[in-house]
Design an enzyme around this catalytic site. Structure first.
Site, PDB file in Angstrom:
ATOM      1  N   VAL A  82       0.845  -1.201   0.000  1.00  0.00           N
ATOM      2  CA  VAL A  82       0.000   0.000   0.000  1.00  0.00           C
ATOM      3  C   VAL A  82       0.880   1.251   0.000  1.00  0.00           C
ATOM      4  CG1 VAL A  82      -1.738   1.305   1.270  1.00  0.00           C
ATOM      5  CG2 VAL A  82      -1.888  -1.194   1.171  1.00  0.00           C
ATOM      6  N   LYS A  83       0.619   2.084  -1.001  1.00  0.00           N
ATOM      7  CA  LYS A  83       1.401   3.304  -1.158  1.00  0.00           C
ATOM      8  C   LYS A  83       0.639   4.463  -0.514  1.00  0.00           C
ATOM      9  CE  LYS A  83       4.170   4.850  -5.090  1.00  0.00           C
ATOM     10  NZ  LYS A  83       4.082   5.139  -6.522  1.00  0.00           N
ATOM     11  N   LEU A  84       1.348   5.166   0.364  1.00  0.00           N
ATOM     12  CA  LEU A  84       0.718   6.252   1.118  1.00  0.00           C
ATOM     13  C   LEU A  84       1.550   7.517   0.942  1.00  0.00           C
ATOM     14  CD1 LEU A  84       0.608   4.047   4.293  1.00  0.00           C
ATOM     15  CD2 LEU A  84      -1.485   4.868   3.197  1.00  0.00           C
TER      16      LEU A  84
END
Ligand code: E4P
Length: 219
Positions: A82-84
């Site tokens: 998951v890219k945040l």
């Protein structure tokens, strides 16, 4: 150094992954928009093609929204990362997801201080953006060098991997490796360009011409 490919183009990824040289994929909202295809279809196809981490970026900017989206994205496949965004809420979400065992990539990193917080939040990857800093007159690679040097000071506690991003050319790839970046995420054209050298082509042509003159065959 590992190589991720920075695209959401499934055709390109399939072609490059067949080489066995692609360790992962990074996508972002711009790259997905460029495909004109539904996000979940694109991500499921990429995850099936590449066993390594596939970065999928949240669109929410608040902590609760990021967590909701992160959980939905993580359901797609076991290799979703998951890219945040590297914001306060992104860091909070990263900390929570890390505790849940979900891989994370803190993106849009433009300062070593942000990278220190990314490590503290337990991010799997931090993505310093080299090319975008070059674009505004900085030497983007200095950021990668600084983060790598800082992380090396804490080998016992920092597990976050430096993922050199916004890579635009071969020089960036080589310099990122010299700095000690664990991974470079590269556009398909840059990955293909990495093998090309006119002296390789010229040398091969010469060898083949000479071999033909012998009239022999290997098999
Ligand atoms: C990284 O994960 C990003 O998708 C990417 O490297 C951004 O690169 P750009 O600055 O060329 O858009």
């Amino acid at each position: 150094m590992q190589f991720f490919v920075d695209t959401a183009d499934v055709g390109e990824i399939a072609e490059l992954a067949a080489s066995g040289l692609v360790d992962g994929v990074t996508t972002n909202p711009t790259l997905v928009a460029r495909t004109g295809r539904p996000l979940f279809d694109v991500l499921a196809e990429i995850c099936a093609l590449v066993p390594g981490p596939v970065s999928a970026e949240v669109a929410a900017t608040d902590f609760d929204g990021m967590l909701r989206e992160a959980h939905r994205l993580a359901e797609i496949a076991g290799n979703i990362c998951v890219k945040l965004p590297l914001t306060w809420d992104g860091l909070k979400a990263c900390r929570r997801l890390s505790a849940e065992g979900i891989a994370t990539n803190l993106t849009l990193c433009f300062h070593p201080a942000q990278a220190l917080l990314a490590a503290r939040a337990g991010a799997t990857f931090v993505s310093p953006f080299v090319g975008r800093l070059d674009d505004i007159g900085h030497r983007g690679m200095e950021l990668v060098e600084q983060i790598c040097a800082i992380y090396r000071n804490y080998p016992e506690t920092i597990r976050t991997r430096v993922l050199a991003a916004s890579i635009r050319n071969l020089g960036h790839v080589v310099e990122a490796a010299r700095a000690g970046a664990h991974v470079a995420t590269v556009p398909p054209a840059v990955l293909r360009a990495m093998v090309q050298h006119p002296l390789t082509d010229k040398g091969l042509a010469g060898f083949l011409a000479d071999w033909q003159k012998t009239g022999q065959r290997i098999v």
